[in-house]
Write an enzyme that holds these catalytic residues in place. Structure first.
Site, mmCIF file in Angstrom:
data_model
loop_
_atom_site.group_PDB
_atom_site.id
_atom_site.type_symbol
_atom_site.label_atom_id
_atom_site.label_comp_id
_atom_site.label_asym_id
_atom_site.label_seq_id
_atom_site.Cartn_x
_atom_site.Cartn_y
_atom_site.Cartn_z
ATOM 1 N N GLU A 41 6.789 3.643 3.606
ATOM 2 C CA GLU A 41 7.922 2.992 2.933
ATOM 3 C C GLU A 41 9.226 3.575 3.470
ATOM 4 O O GLU A 41 10.051 4.104 2.710
ATOM 5 C CB GLU A 41 7.799 3.110 1.403
ATOM 6 C CG GLU A 41 6.577 2.365 0.892
ATOM 7 C CD GLU A 41 6.527 2.130 -0.624
ATOM 8 O OE1 GLU A 41 7.376 2.680 -1.350
ATOM 9 O OE2 GLU A 41 5.628 1.388 -1.056
ATOM 10 N N GLU A 80 -1.275 -0.668 0.499
ATOM 11 C CA GLU A 80 -1.050 -0.356 -0.931
ATOM 12 C C GLU A 80 -0.977 -1.674 -1.683
ATOM 13 O O GLU A 80 -0.124 -2.519 -1.363
ATOM 14 C CB GLU A 80 0.259 0.412 -1.140
ATOM 15 C CG GLU A 80 0.188 1.864 -0.749
ATOM 16 C CD GLU A 80 1.433 2.654 -1.144
ATOM 17 O OE1 GLU A 80 2.063 2.335 -2.183
ATOM 18 O OE2 GLU A 80 1.774 3.588 -0.396
HETATM 19 O O1 AHR Z 1 1.189 4.207 -5.072
HETATM 20 C C1 AHR Z 1 2.296 4.813 -5.645
HETATM 21 C C2 AHR Z 1 3.522 4.757 -4.752
HETATM 22 O O2 AHR Z 1 3.902 3.429 -4.564
HETATM 23 C C3 AHR Z 1 3.347 5.281 -3.364
HETATM 24 O O3 AHR Z 1 3.468 6.660 -3.289
HETATM 25 C C4 AHR Z 1 4.454 4.598 -2.621
HETATM 26 O O4 AHR Z 1 4.164 4.400 -1.258
HETATM 27 C C5 AHR Z 1 4.638 3.289 -3.364
HETATM 28 O O5 AHR Z 1 5.960 3.052 -3.670
#
Ligand code: AHR
Length: 506
Positions: A190, A315
């Site tokens: 991110e 994710e």
């Molecule tokens: O999964 C939780 C968080 O969500 C992670 O650390 C991040 O990459 C995302 O914003």
């Protein structure tokens, strides 16, 4: 023989319409591609109660463990055939200094997650040994945000070094003679946000610079660029504009979370939510399909990347409001989570040719977890059961499915009540996943039989929209075998409201 029988299951083609029955049609002749097992991968971040207590208790714990990893959690993960694990974050990846977690451990504050103390007792050796015991591939996210290219390059040499170099020898001195394998590697996470708030062209320059020095001795990890989330797809566009990014990467990631309300300041509750939030959560989660299409469109617009450039949804999952008194990002997991998981997995099957890996967030005690652990107790969540039920899809060949079913309506929201995916397993049997996302009503479906000898199914459902498992009632939401009516030319079954089913046809 089995194959030829299945070849005949182009379901529905000659069935006379039956009122209130949805016909599911599987096109066996038009293969989408292999569903890589890694579509079912996990994500393990140093966050909340995940690693310490959740997965790792240390060798001296009274809780049964092997080399510090809880035996109950390990056995549960083993049953899922976990194909790959992403580690150590997430946002935490850009704060992680690997030397703190080898040899003598250095405790630090985990500034990504409320400044909680990170003892670093779970480090490189513990992660790679866990993956090795599970037979899972490794997905390492190196620290671009607060680390250096030298630190990352050293880490890779420590992990993969085969020779007599100082770093390979240090690994041996710390108890591991053979190198481990790094299967996937990402640089930063991110990077538009917690990973450093970078402009895309700045990140693209850093990525290509760092990637030039990521030597993994005799290994060739799949290199993944940290990509956008659902609100900034143009980030991918600009990063992929870099003329040399295709030389040093094989794909880009996408993050997308399902917030029931779509509002980060009030996401909605995990339990005791109104039906409007059942519906809005599912409506939002179905956006995954369009997001994948959109991001693939961006990739395809960059011809210099070549035809095989992948999209890694590393994710995704449900994210609801935190529960007071619980560790960061702990949330209860209900039949709604199971339906969300299955809807997304059906979407990933549909894009099997372009999405080689996804990582649900996260594995234990964090967000849409497989497993919730409290002290000695371990509970398998409804999401866990979906992952276990879907194991027949690992490595199977995804087939297109047509389904013209009813709508589920709640307030202003109208979404398809039913979702399906199908795949041919390596032994020729057919796996079919069916989701009834309707919170209130059951629906009847039929599949053309076309000579198939037998069929079985397991169904996961909940007696309420927020039905979930607890230490007191660990099997309130658990898969059950159910009948399928077999007629001469077709199979017919009722899909209960709020349910996920997997059929095996042979
Ligand atoms: O999964 C939780 C968080 O969500 C992670 O650390 C991040 O990459 C995302 O914003």
């Amino acid at each position: 023989m089995i194959r030829s029988l299945l070849g005949a299951i182009s379901l529905a083609a000659c069935i006379a319409p039956v009122s209130a029955q949805t016909v599911v049609s599987i096109q066996r002749e038009a293969e989408i591609g292999t569903i890589e097992p890694e579509v079912y991968s996990q994500f393990l971040e140093h966050l909340g109660g995940q690693i310490y207590g959740g997965l790792w208790v240390g060798e001296d714990s009274d809780i049964p463990n092997t080399d510090g990893v809880r035996d109950d959690v390990f056995a549960a993960l083993q049953a899922l055939q976990v194909p790959a694990i992403r580690w150590p974050g997430g946002c935490y990846a850009d704060l992680y200094h690997w030397r703190d977690g080898v040899g003598e451990r250095v405790p630090r504050e985990n500034m990504a997650w409320n400044g909680t103390e990170e003892p670093n007792t779970f480090g490189t050796h513990e992660f790679f040994n866990l993956a090795e015991r599970l037979g899972a591939k490794t997905y390492l996210n190196v620290n671009l945000g607060s680390g250096t290219v030298e630190e990352a390059a050293d880490w890779l040499e420590y992990i993969t070094g085969t020779g007599e170099t100082a770093l390979a020898q240090e690994r041996r001195a710390n108890g591991r003679s053979e190198p481990w394998t790094i299967d996937y590697l990402s640089i930063g996470n991110e990077t538009w946000g917690c990973g450093g708030r970078m402009r895309p062209d700045y990140y693209a320059d850093l990525y290509t610079h760092w990637a030039s020095f990521m030597f993994a001795d005799e290994q060739d990890p799949v290199m993944i660029v940290a990509g956008p989330h659902d609100g900034n797809i143009e980030f991918a566009d600009e990063v992929l504009d870099h003329p040399m990014i295709g030389e040093v990467s094989s794909g880009i990631s996408l993050h997308f979370y399902t917030l029931p309300t779509s509002d980060w300041s009030a996401k909605g509750a995990a339990t005791a939510f109104p039906e409007s939030e059942w519906a809005s959560a599912l409506e939002r989660t179905l956006r995954m399909d369009a997001l994948i299409e959109e991001t693939l469109g961006v990739i395809d617009a960059h011809e210099h990347l070549g035809d095989d450039y992948g999209l890694y949804v590393d994710e995704w999952g449900m994210w609801v409001d935190e529960t007071e008194g619980m560790p960061a990002l702990w949330q209860q997991n209900t039949i709604r989570d199971a339906v969300v998981a299955a809807l997304n997995l059906n979407i990933f099957h549909k894009h099997a040719d372009r999405v080689p890996m996804t990582n649900i967030a996260q594995m234990v005690n964090v967000l849409q977890a497989m497993i919730l652990v409290d002290g000695e107790n371990m509970v398998l969540t409804p999401t866990y059961h979906v992952y276990e039920m879907f194991t027949p899809f690992h490595g199977a060949t995804s087939l297109p499915v047509e389904l013209d079913g009813p709508a589920y309506r709640e307030g202003d929201i109208a979404i398809p009540a039913l979702s399906a995916s199908a795949a041919r397993m390596s032994d020729g049997r057919l796996a079919v996943a069916l989701v009834n996302a309707d919170a209130r009503d059951e629906h009847v479906i039929s599949l053309e039989r076309m000579g198939a000898r037998s069929v079985s199914r397991r169904v996961l459902t909940g007696d309420a929209m927020d039905a979930h498992n607890t230490a007191e009632r660990p099997d309130r939401v658990a898969p059950q075998a159910a009948d399928i009516r077999t007629e001469e030319d077709r199979f017919t079954a009722t899909l209960p409201a709020r349910s996920v089913s997997v059929w095996i046809i042979e």
